[in-house]
Design an enzyme around this catalytic site. Structure first.
Site, PDB file in Angstrom:
ATOM      1  N   HIS A   1       3.268  29.861 -22.534  1.00  0.00           N
ATOM      2  CA  HIS A   1       4.114  31.048 -22.657  1.00  0.00           C
ATOM      3  C   HIS A   1       4.583  31.234 -23.951  1.00  0.00           C
ATOM      4  CE1 HIS A   1       4.169  31.550 -18.342  1.00  0.00           C
ATOM      5  NE2 HIS A   1       4.876  30.319 -18.162  1.00  0.00           N
TER       6      HIS A   1
ATOM      7  N   ASP B   1      -2.957  27.686 -14.669  1.00  0.00           N
ATOM      8  CA  ASP B   1      -1.606  27.763 -14.352  1.00  0.00           C
ATOM      9  C   ASP B   1      -0.937  28.955 -13.598  1.00  0.00           C
ATOM     10  OD1 ASP B   1       1.160  26.103 -15.909  1.00  0.00           O
ATOM     11  OD2 ASP B   1       1.583  28.077 -14.941  1.00  0.00           O
TER      12      ASP B   1
ATOM     13  N   HIS C   1       1.316  30.616 -13.579  1.00  0.00           N
ATOM     14  CA  HIS C   1       2.146  31.694 -14.315  1.00  0.00           C
ATOM     15  C   HIS C   1       1.172  32.096 -15.234  1.00  0.00           C
ATOM     16  CE1 HIS C   1       5.314  28.833 -13.263  1.00  0.00           C
ATOM     17  NE2 HIS C   1       6.035  29.777 -13.010  1.00  0.00           N
TER      18      HIS C   1
HETATM   19  N1  Q9C Z   1      14.537  32.884 -13.431  1.00  0.00           N
HETATM   20  C1  Q9C Z   1       4.998  26.904 -17.306  1.00  0.00           C
HETATM   21  O1  Q9C Z   1       4.605  26.851 -15.951  1.00  0.00           O
HETATM   22  N2  Q9C Z   1      10.903  30.083 -14.695  1.00  0.00           N
HETATM   23  N3  Q9C Z   1       6.143  27.509 -17.226  1.00  0.00           N
HETATM   24  C2  Q9C Z   1      12.178  30.543 -15.124  1.00  0.00           C
HETATM   25  C3  Q9C Z   1      13.944  32.355 -14.579  1.00  0.00           C
HETATM   26  C4  Q9C Z   1      10.225  29.649 -15.695  1.00  0.00           C
HETATM   27  C5  Q9C Z   1       6.843  27.878 -16.134  1.00  0.00           C
HETATM   28  C6  Q9C Z   1      12.553  31.412 -13.903  1.00  0.00           C
HETATM   29  C7  Q9C Z   1       8.785  29.080 -15.380  1.00  0.00           C
HETATM   30  C8  Q9C Z   1       7.980  28.649 -16.664  1.00  0.00           C
HETATM   31  C9  Q9C Z   1       4.174  26.327 -18.466  1.00  0.00           C
HETATM   32 ZN    ZN Z   2       3.327  27.503 -14.829  1.00  0.00          ZN
END
Ligand code: Q9C
Ligand code: ZN
Length: 749
Positions: A158, A198, A200
């Protein structure tokens, strides 16, 4: 999909009895405890916890795979390498989060970013994570290792050039890719594939190589129409890259949770693998998050270790097996550890591929696959073919009790339907093989919504084992808004934490060799049928291609024809307009001619009747008229009718000459008349005589029709006239010398 597992399984048969430590493949592993120091500042629980990498490492050690790998210590990245993809400002920001900094200062920095926490260990961990991935990648690129796995945190995909986000500080994989391309041209790596599985979207990686065709970025992730983290359009299938990088960014955006092995393998077989065959990368970097894994609290999907191992195995067929995994997300410790182990075993080529869970892809998956293929077929022609959805949506026939026993069992994962009563570790009870029941047949069940009940204690608090048990009880996944307890039961997955019992079940299965053989026969028949089908498909395909080319040829010809027709039509119109202009020009010329004739005769009449000597010629009237007319004429002449232009230029010249001649005649006439006046006053008899002579000569010349002789006659006359008149009558204003027939040069007072 089970077929894949089966056919791959064949490759592994030879490896089965291999003695530990004798694997030919050199697999690098990096783990460094220092990366566990990155943690929440005040002990708050957080999914991205230090135990994540610890649990993986312990699992690998327990399974005895670390001894068969080349284990490396972590290395910190150099600033100049981080700056290949990050801004100087961002690198400095992360560098300055040291232990010396006050907590509140770090918290303030962290709060500038989305989903970021920082503590005194964050900076070092971030440098180690990026440096470690780079180290393994470099060693694989140099040929020191065949492949590797960097078990790192914080994750990276990210992180953007100037931005930390989503638990990521530096983009570990992007740094390594950029290092290979830009700092090590000596190693000759020109095409890099980054696969990001992943759950995401890898927004950072996408942006860093957006215009770079040297890096093909493939990300499969939950998108949920833009509502899943990191929300927005970045992960949309339409984001294909730009400029030279157009077509080198591929997003497979799931529309919902609940995706599992079947969905991912369809994406592999019908998008990634065909593209890979065309792209032919020199090395593969894998952003290996395990948050699409079954039981993950953020992902809400259900990829099994089997699914991960098949995906990895398929990638290893490319780039001569040069592949490096870098850990990204993954928040169910047990599931993530299992999946990691399965992957390392695949890297070592030691582990038989296990059977599929025999599920269908989701209904929405079909849409996603189709839309991605359609968007990308212009860049990757092999995506242009029609897909046989009948085949894809078919669950592999798995007669319970027969086939189940012939397939290798998952050594560590047991999927059970009866988890209501809690965790059961019943690895030997595999004859029923509950996972072979339909998971969520598209024909029976529609996943409208997926929710994760998350009543368990957060990870990081308490011991790892209690957390693992917690998953089995409460971290279950439900599909649909109203799920009956029966469906709930069917859809609930549990893990076995005990690999011992699984070993036992392995034994159990080996004893069922008879059944295995019969199932092998069935499988053989299926394989034969499949190859027959493939041959037919090939034939059909060839014919379709042929037709396609012909259609395209015809289309091209049609386009050409219509273009030509248009051109001809345009030319015809132009000719017509030119003709019209020509006609107009001729008409104007005639009109001018007539006018000129009129003018001329009018001025001649006037001159002849003129008695008063001070009266000037009509030339001033004639002049502007002629001028405008010739202007008008010139306007027409402006057209690109060269021939006409020349003709009319000559015509104008003649008109002017005629006008001049007319003026000359008028001059002579006037002078004669002036002389007559002088005569009446009793002077200038010789001038009068001369003027009269010339005048009569002129008239007779004109009458004889020899207009052209006037010209030279006037020249002679001019000289003579000067000799006689000028000594006596000097003009008040000097006569312009440059113009012999200046209209007003005859003016004498
Ligand atoms: N409302 C990785 O898997 N979620 N990152 C935040 C905020 C963040 C995931 C939710 C998820 C990040 C590397
Ligand atoms: Zn992730």
């Amino acid at each position: 999909m089970t077929m894949v597992g089966k056919s791959l399984g064949k490759n592994f048969k030879d490896c089965d009895g291999k003695v530990a430590g004798k694997s030919q493949r050199k697999v690098g592993l990096i783990y460094d405890e220092t990366m566990c120091k990155h943690d929440t500042p005040d002990g708050e629980v957080h999914v991205e916890c230090p135990d994540r990498i610890r649990v993986i490492w312990e699992k690998l050690q327990l399974a005895g795979v670390t001894q068969r790998c080349v284990v490396l210590g972590g290395s910190k990245a150099e600033d100049k390498h981080l700056q290949l993809v990050h801004t100087k400002k961002h690198v400095n920001l992360v560098k300055r989060i040291t232990t010396k900094q006050k907590d509140h200062r770090r918290n303030r920095t962290a709060s500038q970013f989305d989903s970021i926490y920082l503590n005194g260990g964050s900076s070092e961990a971030a440098y180690l994570a990026a440096g470690s991935v780079l180290k393994v990648v470099e060693k694989v690129a140099q040929g020191e290792l065949d492949c590797g796995f960097a078990i790192v945190r914080p994750p990276g995909h990210h992180a953007e050039a100037g931005e930390a986000m989503g638990f990521c500080l530096f983009n570990n994989v992007a740094v390594a890719a950029s290092y290979l391309l830009n700092q090590r041209p000596d190693l000759g790596f020109k095409k890099i594939l980054i696969v990001d599985w992943d759950i995401h979207h890898g927004n950072g990686t996408q942006k860093m190589f957006w215009k770079d065709p040297r890096v093909l970025v493939f990300s499969v992730h939950r998108h949920d129409h833009g509502s899943f983290y990191p929300s927005g359009d970045d992960g949309d299938y339409n984001m294909v890259g730009e400029g030279p990088g157009e077509g080198f960014n591929i997003n497979v955006p799931w529309e919902q949770g609940g995706c599992g092995d079947a969905d991912y393998l369809v994406a592999w077989d019908h998008i990634l693998i065909p593209v890979l065959k065309e792209y032919n990368p020199d090395i593969i970097l894998l952003s290996a998050g395990f948050d699409a894994a079954i039981g993950d609290p953020l992902g809400g999907c259900c990829v099994t270790p089997y699914g991960y191992s098949v995906m990895l195995k398929k990638l290893m067929e490319f780039a001569q097996g040069k592949i490096v995994l870098a850990l990204e997300g993954g928040y169910n410790l047990e599931s993530m550890a299992m999946s990691s182990l399965a992957c390392v075993q695949v890297l070592l080529e030691e582990k038989p591929i296990q059977c599929s869970s025999g599920t269908y892809p989701l209904e929405s998956t079909r849409r996603v696959i189709q839309v991605v293929r359609k968007r990308h077929c212009m860049y990757w022609p092999s995506l242009a073919d029609e897909l046989s959805w009948k085949l894809i949506n078919q669950k592999t026939p798995t007669p319970a009790g027969k086939l189940s026993s012939c397939l290798p069992i998952p050594s560590s994962l047991v999927v059970s339907h009866e988890s209501v009563s809690g965790a059961r570790i019943e690895g030997h009870n595999l004859t029923a093989f509950p996972s072979l029941e339909p998971r969520s047949s598209i024909h029976l069940f529609h996943h409208s919504h997926l929710s994760i009940t998350n009543k368990r204690k957060a990870p990081g608090s308490g011991s790892t084992s209690s957390y693992v048990k917690g998953i089995e009880f409460e971290d279950h996944i439900t599909f649909g808004k109203k799920t009956s307890s029966k469906e709930n039961r069917e859809l609930r997955y549990t893990f076995s934490a005990a690999s011992d019992s699984l070993m036992a079940s392995n034994e159990n299965l080996k004893n069922l060799s008879a059944e295995r053989n019969s199932a092998d026969a069935v499988l053989h028949t299926v394989e034969e049928l499949k190859s027959l089908l493939a041959a037919r498909d090939g034939e059909l395909e060839a014919r379709r291609q042929e037709l396609n080319t012909k259609t395209k040829e015809l289309e091209a010809r049609l386009i050409l024809d219509s273009a030509r027709a248009k051109e001809i039509h345009g030319l015809r119109a132009k000719i017509e307009s030119l003709m019209r202009e020509k006609d107009e020009a001729v008409a104007t010329a005639e009109r001018l001619d007539k006018k000129l004739q009129e003018n001329r005769s009018r001025s001649r009449l006037k001159n002849e009747d003129m008695d008063s000597e001070d009266e000037d010629m009509d030339s001033e009237d004639l002049e502007p008229d002629l001028e405008t007319m010739s202007q008008e004429l010139k306007k027409y002449m402006h057209l690109d009718l060269e021939k006409f232009k020349k003709d009319y230029e000559r015509y104008i010249w003649e008109l002017k000459k005629e006008r001049e001649l007319a003026i000359t005649a008028a001059v002579i006439t006037t002078r004669y008349q002036v002389c007559r006046k002088w005569k009446r006053q009793g002077t200038l008899s010789s001038e009068l005589k001369f003027a009269a002579d010339v005048y009569h000569k002129l008239r007779s010349l004109v009458e004889k029709g020899g207009k052209s002789h006037i010209y030279c006659a006037v020249e002679v006359y001019e000289e003579e006239w000067k000799k006689i008149v000028i000594p006596h009558h000097k003009p008040k204003s000097p006569v312009s010398r440059g113009k012999r027939f200046f209209p007003n040069s005859h003016r004498m007072d």
